[in-house]
Design a protein around this motif. Structure first.
Motif, PDB file in Angstrom:
ATOM      1  N   GLY A   1       3.764  -2.700 -17.398  1.00 48.84           N
ATOM      2  CA  GLY A   1       2.361  -2.910 -17.081  1.00 48.84           C
ATOM      3  C   GLY A   1       1.585  -3.325 -18.312  1.00 48.84           C
ATOM      4  O   GLY A   1       2.127  -3.370 -19.422  1.00 48.84           O
ATOM      5  N   PRO A   2       0.300  -3.623 -18.145  1.00 46.36           N
ATOM      6  CA  PRO A   2      -0.537  -4.018 -19.281  1.00 46.36           C
ATOM      7  C   PRO A   2      -0.562  -2.962 -20.394  1.00 46.36           C
ATOM      8  O   PRO A   2      -0.771  -3.277 -21.552  1.00 46.36           O
ATOM      9  CB  PRO A   2      -1.929  -4.192 -18.660  1.00 46.36           C
ATOM     10  N   ASP A   3      -0.291  -1.695 -20.021  1.00 42.16           N
ATOM     11  CA  ASP A   3      -0.283  -0.612 -20.999  1.00 42.16           C
ATOM     12  C   ASP A   3       1.080  -0.430 -21.677  1.00 42.16           C
ATOM     13  O   ASP A   3       1.256   0.471 -22.490  1.00 42.16           O
ATOM     14  CB  ASP A   3      -0.710   0.697 -20.333  1.00 42.16           C
ATOM     15  N   GLY A   4       2.061  -1.272 -21.317  1.00 41.51           N
ATOM     16  CA  GLY A   4       3.393  -1.171 -21.899  1.00 41.51           C
ATOM     17  C   GLY A   4       4.296  -0.153 -21.218  1.00 41.51           C
ATOM     18  O   GLY A   4       5.445   0.023 -21.607  1.00 41.51           O
ATOM     19  N   GLU A   5       3.796   0.519 -20.189  1.00 45.42           N
ATOM     20  CA  GLU A   5       4.570   1.498 -19.434  1.00 45.42           C
ATOM     21  C   GLU A   5       5.185   0.834 -18.194  1.00 45.42           C
ATOM     22  O   GLU A   5       4.606  -0.116 -17.656  1.00 45.42           O
ATOM     23  CB  GLU A   5       3.680   2.651 -18.973  1.00 45.42           C
ATOM     24  N   PRO A   6       6.337   1.340 -17.709  1.00 43.94           N
ATOM     25  CA  PRO A   6       6.913   0.780 -16.489  1.00 43.94           C
ATOM     26  C   PRO A   6       5.958   0.951 -15.303  1.00 43.94           C
ATOM     27  O   PRO A   6       5.413   2.033 -15.094  1.00 43.94           O
ATOM     28  CB  PRO A   6       8.182   1.600 -16.273  1.00 43.94           C
ATOM     29  N   ALA A   7       5.753  -0.128 -14.558  1.00 37.58           N
ATOM     30  CA  ALA A   7       4.907  -0.106 -13.368  1.00 37.58           C
ATOM     31  C   ALA A   7       5.776  -0.419 -12.154  1.00 37.58           C
ATOM     32  O   ALA A   7       6.525  -1.393 -12.161  1.00 37.58           O
ATOM     33  CB  ALA A   7       3.790  -1.137 -13.497  1.00 37.58           C
ATOM     34  N   VAL A   8       5.699   0.421 -11.135  1.00 34.74           N
ATOM     35  CA  VAL A   8       6.480   0.247  -9.905  1.00 34.74           C
ATOM     36  C   VAL A   8       5.583  -0.374  -8.847  1.00 34.74           C
ATOM     37  O   VAL A   8       4.478   0.106  -8.595  1.00 34.74           O
ATOM     38  CB  VAL A   8       7.037   1.599  -9.401  1.00 34.74           C
ATOM     39  N   HIS A   9       6.054  -1.449  -8.233  1.00 34.48           N
ATOM     40  CA  HIS A   9       5.329  -2.131  -7.156  1.00 34.48           C
ATOM     41  C   HIS A   9       6.291  -2.255  -5.984  1.00 34.48           C
ATOM     42  O   HIS A   9       7.388  -2.795  -6.140  1.00 34.48           O
ATOM     43  CB  HIS A   9       4.876  -3.511  -7.629  1.00 34.48           C
ATOM     44  N   ALA A  10       5.901  -1.731  -4.828  1.00 26.87           N
ATOM     45  CA  ALA A  10       6.811  -1.719  -3.682  1.00 26.87           C
ATOM     46  C   ALA A  10       6.081  -2.025  -2.383  1.00 26.87           C
ATOM     47  O   ALA A  10       4.915  -1.667  -2.213  1.00 26.87           O
ATOM     48  CB  ALA A  10       7.482  -0.358  -3.563  1.00 26.87           C
ATOM     49  N   HIS A  11       6.798  -2.683  -1.491  1.00 24.33           N
ATOM     50  CA  HIS A  11       6.333  -2.916  -0.127  1.00 24.33           C
ATOM     51  C   HIS A  11       7.352  -2.304   0.819  1.00 24.33           C
ATOM     52  O   HIS A  11       8.538  -2.236   0.492  1.00 24.33           O
ATOM     53  CB  HIS A  11       6.203  -4.409   0.160  1.00 24.33           C
ATOM     54  N   ALA A  12       6.884  -1.876   1.982  1.00 23.90           N
ATOM     55  CA  ALA A  12       7.780  -1.241   2.948  1.00 23.90           C
ATOM     56  C   ALA A  12       7.427  -1.665   4.366  1.00 23.90           C
ATOM     57  O   ALA A  12       6.271  -1.953   4.671  1.00 23.90           O
ATOM     58  CB  ALA A  12       7.687   0.282   2.832  1.00 23.90           C
ATOM     59  N   VAL A  13       8.450  -1.683   5.197  1.00 22.57           N
ATOM     60  CA  VAL A  13       8.293  -1.821   6.644  1.00 22.57           C
ATOM     61  C   VAL A  13       8.816  -0.522   7.232  1.00 22.57           C
ATOM     62  O   VAL A  13       9.985  -0.152   7.002  1.00 22.57           O
ATOM     63  CB  VAL A  13       9.071  -3.020   7.213  1.00 22.57           C
ATOM     64  N   LEU A  14       7.952   0.187   7.956  1.00 16.65           N
ATOM     65  CA  LEU A  14       8.295   1.487   8.502  1.00 16.65           C
ATOM     66  C   LEU A  14       8.360   1.406  10.025  1.00 16.65           C
ATOM     67  O   LEU A  14       7.418   0.943  10.666  1.00 16.65           O
ATOM     68  CB  LEU A  14       7.247   2.525   8.078  1.00 16.65           C
ATOM     69  N   GLY A  15       9.477   1.856  10.582  1.00 19.01           N
ATOM     70  CA  GLY A  15       9.687   1.812  12.031  1.00 19.01           C
ATOM     71  C   GLY A  15       9.271   3.109  12.691  1.00 19.01           C
ATOM     72  O   GLY A  15       9.692   4.195  12.279  1.00 19.01           O
ATOM     73  N   LEU A  16       8.444   2.986  13.710  1.00 17.75           N
ATOM     74  CA  LEU A  16       7.986   4.147  14.477  1.00 17.75           C
ATOM     75  C   LEU A  16       8.967   4.479  15.595  1.00 17.75           C
ATOM     76  O   LEU A  16       9.858   3.688  15.924  1.00 17.75           O
ATOM     77  CB  LEU A  16       6.597   3.871  15.044  1.00 17.75           C
ATOM     78  N   HIS A  17       8.778   5.642  16.225  1.00 22.90           N
ATOM     79  CA  HIS A  17       9.699   6.120  17.266  1.00 22.90           C
ATOM     80  C   HIS A  17       9.817   5.168  18.449  1.00 22.90           C
ATOM     81  O   HIS A  17      10.832   5.137  19.124  1.00 22.90           O
ATOM     82  CB  HIS A  17       9.256   7.506  17.755  1.00 22.90           C
ATOM     83  N   ASN A  18       8.804   4.358  18.698  1.00 29.54           N
ATOM     84  CA  ASN A  18       8.831   3.453  19.852  1.00 29.54           C
ATOM     85  C   ASN A  18       9.320   2.051  19.498  1.00 29.54           C
ATOM     86  O   ASN A  18       9.248   1.134  20.312  1.00 29.54           O
ATOM     87  CB  ASN A  18       7.443   3.376  20.495  1.00 29.54           C
ATOM     88  N   GLY A  19       9.790   1.872  18.268  1.00 28.06           N
ATOM     89  CA  GLY A  19      10.309   0.573  17.853  1.00 28.06           C
ATOM     90  C   GLY A  19       9.279  -0.336  17.222  1.00 28.06           C
ATOM     91  O   GLY A  19       9.625  -1.393  16.702  1.00 28.06           O
ATOM     92  N   SER A  20       8.012   0.063  17.246  1.00 28.43           N
ATOM     93  CA  SER A  20       7.003  -0.754  16.567  1.00 28.43           C
ATOM     94  C   SER A  20       7.090  -0.489  15.063  1.00 28.43           C
ATOM     95  O   SER A  20       7.744   0.459  14.622  1.00 28.43           O
ATOM     96  CB  SER A  20       5.600  -0.447  17.103  1.00 28.43           C
ATOM     97  N   ALA A  21       6.419  -1.314  14.296  1.00 30.02           N
ATOM     98  CA  ALA A  21       6.526  -1.191  12.842  1.00 30.02           C
ATOM     99  C   ALA A  21       5.163  -1.321  12.170  1.00 30.02           C
ATOM    100  O   ALA A  21       4.256  -1.968  12.687  1.00 30.02           O
ATOM    101  CB  ALA A  21       7.466  -2.258  12.296  1.00 30.02           C
ATOM    102  N   LEU A  22       5.061  -0.699  11.019  1.00 27.86           N
ATOM    103  CA  LEU A  22       3.911  -0.825  10.137  1.00 27.86           C
ATOM    104  C   LEU A  22       4.435  -1.337   8.801  1.00 27.86           C
ATOM    105  O   LEU A  22       5.543  -0.989   8.397  1.00 27.86           O
ATOM    106  CB  LEU A  22       3.236   0.533   9.922  1.00 27.86           C
ATOM    107  N   ALA A  23       3.632  -2.139   8.127  1.00 27.17           N
ATOM    108  CA  ALA A  23       4.094  -2.694   6.856  1.00 27.17           C
ATOM    109  C   ALA A  23       2.949  -2.741   5.868  1.00 27.17           C
ATOM    110  O   ALA A  23       1.778  -2.802   6.247  1.00 27.17           O
ATOM    111  CB  ALA A  23       4.658  -4.097   7.073  1.00 27.17           C
TER     112      ALA A  23
END
Length: 148
Positions: A85-107
């Motif tokens: 990152g700009p501060d010289g420390e490791p920065a974690v950036h993540a995206h996810a797709v999460l599946g709900l019990h009915n098969g729909s998804a959130l991302a």
């Protein structure tokens, strides 16, 4: 959190990281990145969360809008990077797709994810490093390939 170096060649390292129930995914990845002094890595994962918080970047307000997920979900896709990152420390950036019990998804952008029962991460560290710089148009740190 358990981890194991599973491959190393030509300066590139690949780790298997396994999170258990109750571990928080983003904090665990940040802790691993700091401990291993990562400066450039990519990862993918699958597993499940008992609850999570995603976010959506609102271009107009230049703010992340929270998307609370208060349910057991499958982690159908989880991908991201670790860069300095700009501060010289490791920065974690993540995206996810999460599946709900009915098969729909959130991302969206993963802010937090409480693991249940596991999250299996494969992380590959690059022998070079990448840095982020603050993008004046969006107001968020973006990878700057010119700083590699």
């Amino acid at each position: 959190m358990q981890s194991k170096l599973i491959h190393e060649a030509d300066g590139q390292k690949t780790y298997a990281i396994v999170l258990a129930s109750g571990d928080e995914a983003m904090a665990s990845l940040k802790s691993f990145a700091q401990a291993e002094q990562l400066s450039a890595a990519g990862f993918t994962a699958i597993g499940a969360f008992e609850r999570a918080e995603l976010a959506y970047f609102d271009w107009e307000t230049k703010q992340y809008r929270a998307i609370p997920v208060d349910a057991q979900v499958e982690v159908a896709s989880f991908t991201g990077d670790v860069v300095l990152g700009p501060d010289g420390e490791p920065a974690v950036h993540a995206h996810a797709v999460l599946g709900l019990h009915n098969g729909s998804a959130l991302a969206g952008h993963l802010q937090r994810g409480i693991v249940r029962p596991t999250l299996e991460i494969i992380l590959t560290e690059s022998p070079s490093y990448l840095r982020k710089r603050l993008d004046p148009e969006s107001g968020i740190p973006l990878i700057d390939p010119g700083k590699a």
